[in-house]
Write a protein that holds these residues in place. Structure first.
Motif, PDB file in Angstrom:
ATOM      1  N   ARG A   2      26.840  57.882  98.378  1.00 41.28           N
ATOM      2  CA  ARG A   2      25.798  57.596  97.417  1.00 41.28           C
ATOM      3  C   ARG A   2      25.956  58.485  96.176  1.00 41.28           C
ATOM      4  NH1 ARG A   2      20.967  55.052  97.747  1.00 41.28           N
ATOM      5  NH2 ARG A   2      21.311  54.769  99.982  1.00 41.28           N
ATOM      6  N   GLY A   3      25.856  57.837  94.947  1.00 39.91           N
ATOM      7  CA  GLY A   3      25.946  58.573  93.686  1.00 39.91           C
ATOM      8  C   GLY A   3      27.357  58.678  93.120  1.00 39.91           C
ATOM      9  N   SER A   4      28.386  58.246  93.843  1.00 44.77           N
ATOM     10  CA  SER A   4      29.759  58.338  93.337  1.00 44.77           C
ATOM     11  C   SER A   4      30.107  57.114  92.515  1.00 44.77           C
ATOM     12  CB  SER A   4      30.736  58.484  94.501  1.00 44.77           C
ATOM     13  OG  SER A   4      30.662  57.355  95.352  1.00 44.77           O
ATOM     14  N   VAL A   5      31.053  57.230  91.583  1.00 43.09           N
ATOM     15  CA  VAL A   5      31.485  56.142  90.710  1.00 43.09           C
ATOM     16  C   VAL A   5      32.521  55.324  91.452  1.00 43.09           C
ATOM     17  CG1 VAL A   5      32.587  55.537  88.529  1.00 43.09           C
ATOM     18  CG2 VAL A   5      31.016  57.487  88.641  1.00 43.09           C
ATOM     19  N   VAL A   6      32.287  54.004  91.574  1.00 42.84           N
ATOM     20  CA  VAL A   6      33.232  53.129  92.267  1.00 42.84           C
ATOM     21  C   VAL A   6      34.305  52.647  91.297  1.00 42.84           C
ATOM     22  CG1 VAL A   6      33.426  50.977  93.609  1.00 42.84           C
ATOM     23  CG2 VAL A   6      31.418  52.434  93.866  1.00 42.84           C
ATOM     24  N   ARG A   7      33.931  52.090  90.157  1.00 41.76           N
ATOM     25  CA  ARG A   7      34.868  51.637  89.124  1.00 41.76           C
ATOM     26  C   ARG A   7      34.222  51.889  87.762  1.00 41.76           C
ATOM     27  NH1 ARG A   7      37.618  51.326  92.944  1.00 41.76           N
ATOM     28  NH2 ARG A   7      39.011  49.640  93.643  1.00 41.76           N
ATOM     29  N   GLN A   8      35.074  52.072  86.717  1.00 47.29           N
ATOM     30  CA  GLN A   8      34.563  52.185  85.354  1.00 47.29           C
ATOM     31  C   GLN A   8      35.624  51.674  84.376  1.00 47.29           C
ATOM     32  OE1 GLN A   8      33.748  56.223  84.244  1.00 47.29           O
ATOM     33  NE2 GLN A   8      35.855  56.912  84.433  1.00 47.29           N
ATOM     34  N   SER A   9      35.156  51.220  83.185  1.00 48.80           N
ATOM     35  CA  SER A   9      36.062  50.708  82.148  1.00 48.80           C
ATOM     36  C   SER A   9      35.564  51.210  80.785  1.00 48.80           C
ATOM     37  CB  SER A   9      36.101  49.167  82.200  1.00 48.80           C
ATOM     38  OG  SER A   9      36.871  48.647  81.129  1.00 48.80           O
ATOM     39  N   ASN A  10      36.467  51.885  80.014  1.00 45.30           N
ATOM     40  CA  ASN A  10      36.118  52.416  78.696  1.00 45.30           C
ATOM     41  C   ASN A  10      37.392  52.478  77.840  1.00 45.30           C
ATOM     42  OD1 ASN A  10      34.740  53.572  76.560  1.00 45.30           O
ATOM     43  ND2 ASN A  10      34.837  55.658  77.404  1.00 45.30           N
ATOM     44  N   PRO A  11      37.880  51.282  77.446  1.00 42.41           N
ATOM     45  CA  PRO A  11      39.137  51.275  76.680  1.00 42.41           C
ATOM     46  C   PRO A  11      38.923  51.870  75.265  1.00 42.41           C
ATOM     47  CG  PRO A  11      38.206  49.072  76.782  1.00 42.41           C
ATOM     48  CD  PRO A  11      37.352  49.915  77.654  1.00 42.41           C
ATOM     49  N   THR A  12      39.937  52.540  74.751  1.00 39.71           N
ATOM     50  CA  THR A  12      39.846  53.152  73.417  1.00 39.71           C
ATOM     51  C   THR A  12      40.320  52.222  72.328  1.00 39.71           C
ATOM     52  OG1 THR A  12      42.031  54.125  73.750  1.00 39.71           O
ATOM     53  CG2 THR A  12      40.127  55.440  74.384  1.00 39.71           C
ATOM     54  N   ASP A  14      40.254  48.777  72.547  1.00 39.66           N
ATOM     55  CA  ASP A  14      39.684  47.439  72.706  1.00 39.66           C
ATOM     56  C   ASP A  14      38.188  47.596  72.957  1.00 39.66           C
ATOM     57  OD1 ASP A  14      39.108  44.804  73.163  1.00 39.66           O
ATOM     58  OD2 ASP A  14      40.659  44.481  74.676  1.00 39.66           O
ATOM     59  N   ARG A  15      37.423  46.782  72.275  1.00 40.94           N
ATOM     60  CA  ARG A  15      35.980  46.875  72.430  1.00 40.94           C
ATOM     61  C   ARG A  15      35.462  46.126  73.670  1.00 40.94           C
ATOM     62  NH1 ARG A  15      34.107  45.867  66.149  1.00 40.94           N
ATOM     63  NH2 ARG A  15      35.028  47.781  65.281  1.00 40.94           N
ATOM     64  N   ARG A  16      36.363  45.450  74.397  1.00 38.10           N
ATOM     65  CA  ARG A  16      35.932  44.683  75.570  1.00 38.10           C
ATOM     66  C   ARG A  16      36.183  45.508  76.835  1.00 38.10           C
ATOM     67  NH1 ARG A  16      39.381  39.396  74.909  1.00 38.10           N
ATOM     68  NH2 ARG A  16      40.915  41.058  74.558  1.00 38.10           N
ATOM     69  N   ALA A  17      35.091  45.888  77.494  1.00 31.02           N
ATOM     70  CA  ALA A  17      35.212  46.580  78.784  1.00 31.02           C
ATOM     71  C   ALA A  17      35.190  45.521  79.900  1.00 31.02           C
ATOM     72  CB  ALA A  17      34.081  47.574  78.969  1.00 31.02           C
ATOM     73  N   PHE A  18      36.042  45.693  80.896  1.00 32.11           N
ATOM     74  CA  PHE A  18      36.200  44.670  81.945  1.00 32.11           C
ATOM     75  C   PHE A  18      36.490  45.352  83.292  1.00 32.11           C
ATOM     76  CE2 PHE A  18      38.595  41.581  84.409  1.00 32.11           C
ATOM     77  CZ  PHE A  18      37.815  40.439  84.284  1.00 32.11           C
ATOM     78  N   ILE A  19      35.739  44.940  84.322  1.00 31.71           N
ATOM     79  CA  ILE A  19      35.939  45.483  85.678  1.00 31.71           C
ATOM     80  C   ILE A  19      36.107  44.318  86.656  1.00 31.71           C
ATOM     81  CG2 ILE A  19      34.913  46.784  87.580  1.00 31.71           C
ATOM     82  CD1 ILE A  19      33.432  48.453  85.542  1.00 31.71           C
ATOM     83  N   LEU A  30      24.726  49.021  88.284  1.00 28.91           N
ATOM     84  CA  LEU A  30      25.619  48.775  87.142  1.00 28.91           C
ATOM     85  C   LEU A  30      25.039  49.477  85.896  1.00 28.91           C
ATOM     86  CD1 LEU A  30      28.064  47.305  85.858  1.00 28.91           C
ATOM     87  CD2 LEU A  30      26.529  45.349  85.477  1.00 28.91           C
ATOM     88  N   VAL A  31      25.813  50.358  85.260  1.00 29.88           N
ATOM     89  CA  VAL A  31      25.352  51.132  84.089  1.00 29.88           C
ATOM     90  C   VAL A  31      26.191  50.719  82.883  1.00 29.88           C
ATOM     91  CG1 VAL A  31      25.038  53.436  83.086  1.00 29.88           C
ATOM     92  CG2 VAL A  31      24.690  53.064  85.561  1.00 29.88           C
ATOM     93  N   ILE A  32      25.524  50.361  81.750  1.00 28.50           N
ATOM     94  CA  ILE A  32      26.195  49.980  80.505  1.00 28.50           C
ATOM     95  C   ILE A  32      25.690  50.910  79.394  1.00 28.50           C
ATOM     96  CG2 ILE A  32      26.552  48.134  78.824  1.00 28.50           C
ATOM     97  CD1 ILE A  32      26.046  46.137  81.062  1.00 28.50           C
ATOM     98  N   ARG A  33      26.606  51.540  78.728  1.00 29.15           N
ATOM     99  CA  ARG A  33      26.257  52.448  77.626  1.00 29.15           C
ATOM    100  C   ARG A  33      26.969  51.993  76.341  1.00 29.15           C
ATOM    101  NH1 ARG A  33      27.294  56.446  81.731  1.00 29.15           N
ATOM    102  NH2 ARG A  33      25.363  57.491  82.399  1.00 29.15           N
ATOM    103  N   GLY A  34      26.246  52.061  75.213  1.00 30.56           N
ATOM    104  CA  GLY A  34      26.864  51.763  73.931  1.00 30.56           C
ATOM    105  C   GLY A  34      27.736  52.950  73.443  1.00 30.56           C
ATOM    106  N   GLY A  35      28.687  52.659  72.578  1.00 31.93           N
ATOM    107  CA  GLY A  35      29.575  53.714  72.089  1.00 31.93           C
ATOM    108  C   GLY A  35      29.757  53.671  70.561  1.00 31.93           C
ATOM    109  N   ALA A  36      30.059  54.761  70.003  1.00 33.28           N
ATOM    110  CA  ALA A  36      30.272  54.835  68.553  1.00 33.28           C
ATOM    111  C   ALA A  36      31.746  54.649  68.231  1.00 33.28           C
ATOM    112  CB  ALA A  36      29.787  56.171  68.010  1.00 33.28           C
ATOM    113  N   GLU A  37      31.989  54.184  66.989  1.00 31.77           N
ATOM    114  CA  GLU A  37      33.379  54.019  66.541  1.00 31.77           C
ATOM    115  C   GLU A  37      33.455  54.437  65.064  1.00 31.77           C
ATOM    116  OE1 GLU A  37      36.461  50.404  65.695  1.00 31.77           O
ATOM    117  OE2 GLU A  37      35.332  50.333  67.577  1.00 31.77           O
ATOM    118  N   GLY A  38      34.367  55.326  64.801  1.00 31.67           N
ATOM    119  CA  GLY A  38      34.520  55.812  63.420  1.00 31.67           C
ATOM    120  C   GLY A  38      33.334  56.659  63.009  1.00 31.67           C
ATOM    121  N   THR A  39      32.997  56.559  61.697  1.00 27.16           N
ATOM    122  CA  THR A  39      31.865  57.290  61.161  1.00 27.16           C
ATOM    123  C   THR A  39      30.832  56.293  60.676  1.00 27.16           C
ATOM    124  OG1 THR A  39      32.793  57.315  58.924  1.00 27.16           O
ATOM    125  CG2 THR A  39      33.411  59.128  60.408  1.00 27.16           C
ATOM    126  N   PRO A  40      29.628  56.733  60.494  1.00 25.42           N
ATOM    127  CA  PRO A  40      28.627  55.776  60.008  1.00 25.42           C
ATOM    128  C   PRO A  40      29.039  55.106  58.698  1.00 25.42           C
ATOM    129  CG  PRO A  40      27.561  57.742  60.824  1.00 25.42           C
ATOM    130  CD  PRO A  40      29.024  58.034  60.834  1.00 25.42           C
TER     131      PRO A  40
END
Length: 354
Positions: A2-12, A14-19, A30-40
């Motif tokens: 319990r509490g361990s990560v089974v799979r994750q996807s965070n390509p640098t 490509d903006r498409r994460a896939f598991i 299932l946890v989904i987090r938004g990410g930043a790219e570049g500068t504002p």
């Protein structure tokens, strides 16, 4: 774990994460987090990231034993009337005594459950009674000696408690003249009651609910009057008879004997053989008859023989041989219900049924 990560996807790049993965049966988050790219100025920050996601998959069915279905609730159907039978219920005949040889006993609440905290009973006045259970559904406490709900059968010094949902076996009470049947229930679980058939060979005990038989009126004692002696007849003296004179003696001349006729012996005659007598006998048409025959057929004479019949026929012959060509009689242990019996010289050669 319990509490361990089974799979994750965070390509640098490509903006498409896939598991894509296979998971064992269990509970997952299932946890989904938004990410930043570049500068504002030339990209976007985590707060301003937009997108969508979806989940697709296949549930694999694991084969195993099918679940046990709940037993169906049987609603007892009304019994088919039996000629000469007595129908009793503990509900309607509570405390009564039935003087009967054939009949049925039930709790009296079917198709509903019998009520809580109930004590009802009745008595059958009959000898050598046999009980055969037709349905049985009471609260099951066989491990505790049927201390909650039970049917109690008492015959003389013998008593037996029954409970649960298993149909009890047939029971015969030899040498008893009364059988009491009682139902007891507590305040908790109830069932759908019971029904049984009873057969008694002979009724030897008058029911307790009958009025007492009046004593016979004593007859008066009559003393006969003394009889007078009969006088003796007078004595008569008879005169002795005079002797009768003898007749004269006469001498006869001898006679010549007459010759006997010749004895003629007749030739023996040959007995004429009797033609064989072939009879067609039915117990229906020839009941209580005595028939002399050397061969033939015997049948009951019915398409379906009726209830409560005692038919017999006597055949006079030499050494008889019986060969069955058809047979269909109610089957029972020791042939105690319907049977065909063959006797010779007053002794039973056997009973057949089935």
């Amino acid at each position: 774990s319990r509490g361990s990560v089974v799979r994750q996807s965070n390509p640098t790049a490509d903006r498409r994460a896939f598991i894509r993965t296979s998971l064992a049966a269990g509970e997952y988050t299932l946890v989904i987090r938004g990410g930043a790219e570049g500068t504002p100025q030339d990209g976007f920050d985590a707060y301003g990231s937009l997108g969508n996601y979806g989940i697709a998959g296949t549930v694999v069915t694991v084969l195993g034993p099918p679940p046990t279905p709940a037993p169906p609730v049987r609603t007892p159907s009304p019994p088919t009337p039996v000629p000469g039978a007595t129908y009793l219920t503990l509900r309607s005949n509570n405390g009564g005594v039935a003087d009967a040889r054939l009949g049925f006993v039930s709790d009296g609440w079917a198709p509903n459950e019998y009520p809580a905290e109930t004590d009802v009973s009745l008595t059958i006045a009959g000898a050598n009674c046999e009980l055969r259970w037709l349905r049985f559904d009471l609260e099951d406490a066989t491990q505790n000696g049927c201390e909650y709900d039970y049917v109690l059968v008492t015959a003389g010094a013998t008593s037996q408690k029954y409970c649960g949902g298993t149909l009890p076996s047939m029971r015969r009470f030899e040498g008893t003249s009364r059988v009491e049947i009682a139902l007891h229930s507590d305040q908790a679980v109830q069932g759908r009651g019971f029904e049984m058939e009873f057969r008694c060979e002979d009724v030897t005990d008058a029911p307790a609910t009958l009025a007492p038989t009046p004593m016979p009126t004593p007859r008066p004692v009559v003393t006969p009057a003394p009889t007078q002696p009969t006088p003796s007849p007078p004595v008569v003296t008879s005169t002795p008879p005079q002797p009768t004179p003898s007749p004269p003696v006469v001498t006869l001349a001898p006679t010549q004997p007459t010759p006997s006729p010749p004895v003629v012996t007749p030739a023996p005659t040959q007995p004429t053989p009797s033609p064989p007598v072939r009879a067609q006998i039915t117990l229906r048409n020839n009941a209580q008859e005595t028939i002399e025959a050397t061969s033939g057929t015997i049948s009951d004479g019915y398409a379906t023989y009726p209830a409560e019949r005692d038919l017999s026929v006597t055949v006079i012959g030499g050494s008889c041989e019986l060969r069955w060509t058809s047979f269909d009689v109610e089957d029972s242990g020791n042939c105690i219900y319907d049977f065909v019996e063959v006797q010779s010289g007053g002794a039973s050669l056997g009973k057949w049924c089935g």
